[in-house]
Motif scaffolding. Structure first.
Motif, mmCIF file in Angstrom:
data_model
loop_
_atom_site.group_PDB
_atom_site.id
_atom_site.type_symbol
_atom_site.label_atom_id
_atom_site.label_comp_id
_atom_site.label_asym_id
_atom_site.label_seq_id
_atom_site.Cartn_x
_atom_site.Cartn_y
_atom_site.Cartn_z
ATOM 1 N N THR A 68 0.814 -1.209 0.000
ATOM 2 C CA THR A 68 0.000 0.000 0.000
ATOM 3 C C THR A 68 0.851 1.264 0.000
ATOM 4 O O THR A 68 0.515 2.263 -0.664
ATOM 5 C CB THR A 68 -0.937 0.009 1.220
ATOM 6 O OG1 THR A 68 -1.716 -1.187 1.211
ATOM 7 C CG2 THR A 68 -1.866 1.207 1.191
ATOM 8 N N GLU A 69 1.947 1.245 0.748
ATOM 9 C CA GLU A 69 2.767 2.455 0.879
ATOM 10 C C GLU A 69 3.448 2.857 -0.426
ATOM 11 O O GLU A 69 3.840 4.014 -0.584
ATOM 12 C CB GLU A 69 3.843 2.244 1.956
ATOM 13 C CG GLU A 69 3.297 2.132 3.365
ATOM 14 C CD GLU A 69 2.877 0.726 3.740
ATOM 15 O OE1 GLU A 69 2.659 0.474 4.941
ATOM 16 O OE2 GLU A 69 2.762 -0.142 2.832
ATOM 17 N N ILE A 95 6.821 8.870 3.503
ATOM 18 C CA ILE A 95 6.240 9.112 2.185
ATOM 19 C C ILE A 95 5.327 7.959 1.816
ATOM 20 O O ILE A 95 5.576 6.801 2.183
ATOM 21 C CB ILE A 95 7.357 9.300 1.121
ATOM 22 C CG1 ILE A 95 6.766 9.635 -0.256
ATOM 23 C CG2 ILE A 95 8.257 8.064 1.043
ATOM 24 C CD1 ILE A 95 7.813 10.054 -1.276
ATOM 25 N N ILE A 96 4.249 8.275 1.094
ATOM 26 C CA ILE A 96 3.360 7.261 0.540
ATOM 27 C C ILE A 96 3.091 7.620 -0.916
ATOM 28 O O ILE A 96 2.942 8.804 -1.258
ATOM 29 C CB ILE A 96 2.032 7.160 1.334
ATOM 30 C CG1 ILE A 96 1.170 6.021 0.802
ATOM 31 C CG2 ILE A 96 1.265 8.473 1.326
ATOM 32 C CD1 ILE A 96 -0.063 5.729 1.657
ATOM 33 N N ILE A 97 3.067 6.617 -1.787
ATOM 34 C CA ILE A 97 2.745 6.819 -3.193
ATOM 35 C C ILE A 97 1.230 6.705 -3.347
ATOM 36 O O ILE A 97 0.620 5.737 -2.880
ATOM 37 C CB ILE A 97 3.450 5.787 -4.088
ATOM 38 C CG1 ILE A 97 4.972 5.833 -3.871
ATOM 39 C CG2 ILE A 97 3.107 6.042 -5.559
ATOM 40 C CD1 ILE A 97 5.629 7.150 -4.221
ATOM 41 N N THR A 98 0.630 7.681 -3.995
ATOM 42 C CA THR A 98 -0.829 7.741 -4.123
ATOM 43 C C THR A 98 -1.256 7.616 -5.579
ATOM 44 O O THR A 98 -0.446 7.765 -6.499
ATOM 45 C CB THR A 98 -1.353 9.070 -3.558
ATOM 46 O OG1 THR A 98 -0.775 10.159 -4.297
ATOM 47 C CG2 THR A 98 -0.998 9.216 -2.092
ATOM 48 N N SER A 99 -2.535 7.367 -5.776
ATOM 49 C CA SER A 99 -3.101 7.333 -7.130
ATOM 50 C C SER A 99 -3.428 8.761 -7.555
ATOM 51 O O SER A 99 -4.580 9.210 -7.522
ATOM 52 C CB SER A 99 -4.347 6.445 -7.162
ATOM 53 O OG SER A 99 -4.002 5.109 -6.878
ATOM 54 N N GLY A 100 -2.391 9.480 -7.921
ATOM 55 C CA GLY A 100 -2.523 10.889 -8.267
ATOM 56 C C GLY A 100 -2.579 11.763 -7.031
ATOM 57 O O GLY A 100 -2.809 11.279 -5.905
ATOM 58 N N GLY A 101 -2.353 13.054 -7.225
ATOM 59 C CA GLY A 101 -2.423 13.983 -6.105
ATOM 60 C C GLY A 101 -3.807 14.072 -5.496
ATOM 61 O O GLY A 101 -3.957 14.332 -4.296
ATOM 62 N N GLN A 102 -4.832 13.838 -6.307
ATOM 63 C CA GLN A 102 -6.206 13.905 -5.810
ATOM 64 C C GLN A 102 -6.436 12.925 -4.668
ATOM 65 O O GLN A 102 -7.143 13.233 -3.698
ATOM 66 C CB GLN A 102 -7.183 13.611 -6.956
ATOM 67 C CG GLN A 102 -8.651 13.552 -6.560
ATOM 68 C CD GLN A 102 -9.239 14.910 -6.220
ATOM 69 O OE1 GLN A 102 -8.760 15.935 -6.700
ATOM 70 N NE2 GLN A 102 -10.279 14.928 -5.407
ATOM 71 N N GLN A 103 -5.823 11.750 -4.747
ATOM 72 C CA GLN A 103 -6.056 10.761 -3.691
ATOM 73 C C GLN A 103 -5.485 11.215 -2.353
ATOM 74 O O GLN A 103 -6.067 10.940 -1.303
ATOM 75 C CB GLN A 103 -5.464 9.401 -4.068
ATOM 76 C CG GLN A 103 -5.876 8.321 -3.083
ATOM 77 C CD GLN A 103 -5.347 6.953 -3.413
ATOM 78 O OE1 GLN A 103 -4.150 6.777 -3.651
ATOM 79 N NE2 GLN A 103 -6.234 5.964 -3.434
ATOM 80 N N LYS A 262 -5.987 4.331 2.460
ATOM 81 C CA LYS A 262 -5.766 3.880 1.076
ATOM 82 C C LYS A 262 -6.115 2.410 0.901
ATOM 83 O O LYS A 262 -6.630 2.001 -0.144
ATOM 84 C CB LYS A 262 -4.315 4.145 0.687
ATOM 85 C CG LYS A 262 -3.974 3.800 -0.762
ATOM 86 C CD LYS A 262 -2.579 4.271 -1.140
ATOM 87 C CE LYS A 262 -2.153 3.777 -2.509
ATOM 88 N NZ LYS A 262 -3.034 4.257 -3.601
ATOM 89 N N GLN A 263 -5.859 1.605 1.933
ATOM 90 C CA GLN A 263 -6.144 0.175 1.840
ATOM 91 C C GLN A 263 -7.613 -0.102 1.594
ATOM 92 O O GLN A 263 -7.956 -1.083 0.927
ATOM 93 C CB GLN A 263 -5.663 -0.531 3.112
ATOM 94 C CG GLN A 263 -4.152 -0.668 3.186
ATOM 95 C CD GLN A 263 -3.660 -1.148 4.535
ATOM 96 O OE1 GLN A 263 -4.407 -1.147 5.518
ATOM 97 N NE2 GLN A 263 -2.403 -1.536 4.601
ATOM 98 N N VAL A 264 -8.489 0.745 2.118
ATOM 99 C CA VAL A 264 -9.925 0.530 1.896
ATOM 100 C C VAL A 264 -10.419 1.258 0.653
ATOM 101 O O VAL A 264 -11.610 1.227 0.352
ATOM 102 C CB VAL A 264 -10.752 0.975 3.126
ATOM 103 C CG1 VAL A 264 -10.354 0.188 4.342
ATOM 104 C CG2 VAL A 264 -10.601 2.476 3.389
#
Length: 396
Positions: A68-69, A95-103, A262-264
């Motif tokens: 997830t991270e 730091i965490i990688i997200t699905s775009g900045g919106q997430q 993010k996991q959910v």
């Protein structure tokens, strides 16, 4: 079947920008409405080569579930670059990688905001963030801006008199939609106020590397020594938006909760594109690539501004941008940009009315947003000429 939607979703309206973009599927429409990077800026050949290697040599990993991270090499490369180049990240940060900045925006809201809690945001502000806040039934309070950013006196009065403020939302560099850059003095004041009133800052910075004029102003997070800033970054505007890769840097305790959020939501960001992004960062000069993008956007922004000066006859006010993707234009007071944009749409030229970026979407505003990164030079000239025809009939 009759559906009874939840209170948090039933009042939300579709993104005006996404609805406008449906119209732009017509190839005869000239769109100044998008927030899209130029397709010419995508490193498609380099990414294709990397993708072929991954499928040939590491397909099992690329197509499997990830953590997830985020993909470890991409996390490390991103954190290293942000620290060395921009002084972002301290020993208490992660730091965490997200699905775009919106997430990152949505996850932070999910993690911190209860129904009725307050979020302070710039006025006007990014519609995607506003809708994320609305989806959790947050109370939004707008802080007015000028060309140097958020009004700090109004902000402090609001902090003094308002309970349950969970965070302050800002796009300090090349703000969406206004294009404004918050001054260094105000950034320092904002950080001081956040510390004084124990309120988090959400620093949304998808455009901050796209400077083509003026002097660099350091991110707020680069000055954060107490852990009161979450920095949200993105590869959308410097690599490609379709890969949906962003990142958040914040105190470890906060990143831990964002990981659960993010996991959910989506379990993890697309692993294949994370691997492509990591390999690109290893093999190529990202700063040189960004410099080419900035050269392209400088040319298009200057062309749009010069054409406006030539064709609009002084009937629209704006400030020449120094970076980012947007031009914020204003009709004379008393005119409605929604009506104006509707009329330009009839000419097959689309822009975004300012009410789309308001806390109250019913607000009548003379301002509208123009994008110069996506349209070609030919489209910029033709589109401004067509808008000028509407403008001279509309503004008497």
């Amino acid at each position: 079947m009759n559906f009874k939607f939840s209170e948090r979703i039933s009042t939300l309206q579709p993104s005006a920008i996404r609805e406008i973009l449906k119209v732009t599927q017509d190839p005869t429409v000239i769109s100044f409405a998008a927030g899209n990077p130029a397709p010419e800026s995508f490193p498609a050949a380099e990414m294709a080569s990397i993708a072929a290697e991954i499928f040939a040599n590491n397909a099992a990993s690329a197509l499997q579930y990830g953590v997830t991270e985020g993909y470890g090499p991409l996390k490390e490369l991103t954190a290293k670059r942000m620290k060395e180049k921009y002084n972002i990240g301290r020993t208490f940060d992660d730091i965490i990688i997200t699905s775009g900045g919106q997430q990152a925006i949505e996850m932070l809201t999910k993690a911190l905001v209860n129904e009725g809690d307050v979020i302070l945001c710039e006025m006007p502000s990014f519609i995607g963030a506003l809708n994320a806040f609305r989806s959790y039934n947050a109370k939004l309070i707008g802080i007015p801006m000028d060309h140097d950013g958020m009004d700090m006196e109004v902000l402090e009065r609001t902090l003094q008199t308002t309970q349950n403020v969970k965070f302050i939302y800002t796009i300090p560099t090349f703000q969406n939609p206004s294009g404004h850059v918050m001054s260094l003095e105000r950034r320092k004041k904002l950080l001081e106020l956040a510390q004084k009133y124990n309120v988090l800052i959400l620093e949304d910075s998808p455009y901050f590397e796209l400077r083509f004029a003026g002097e660099y102003v350091p991110p707020i997070k680069s000055m954060d020594e107490t852990g009161c800033v979450l920095f949200s970054g993105s590869y959308s505007k410097i690599l490609a938006p379709g890969i949906r890769i962003g990142f958040a840097i914040a105190p470890k305790e906060l990143i831990s909760k964002l990981t659960v959020a993010k996991q959910v939501s989506d379990v993890h960001t697309n692993l294949f594109f994370q691997m492509i992004a990591a390999e690109y960062l290893k093999r190529y000069d990202l700063d040189a690539h960004i410099a080419k993008i900035c050269d392209l956007y400088r040319t298009r922004a200057e062309l749009m501004c010069n054409r406006i000066d030539e064709k609009f006859g002084g009937k629209v006010q704006y400030v020449r941008p120094t970076g980012g993707l947007f031009l914020w234009c204003s009709l004379p007071e008393g005119y409605d940009s929604m009506d104006f944009c509707r009329k330009t749409g009839e000419k097959k030229v689309v822009a975004v009315p300012g009410s789309s970026f308001s806390i109250d979407e019913r607000e009548i505003t003379p301002s509208f947003r123009m994008n110069y990164s996506l349209p070609s030079e030919e489209q910029i000239c033709k589109g401004i000429d067509l808008m000028a025809e509407v403008l001279h009939d509309y503004v008497k």
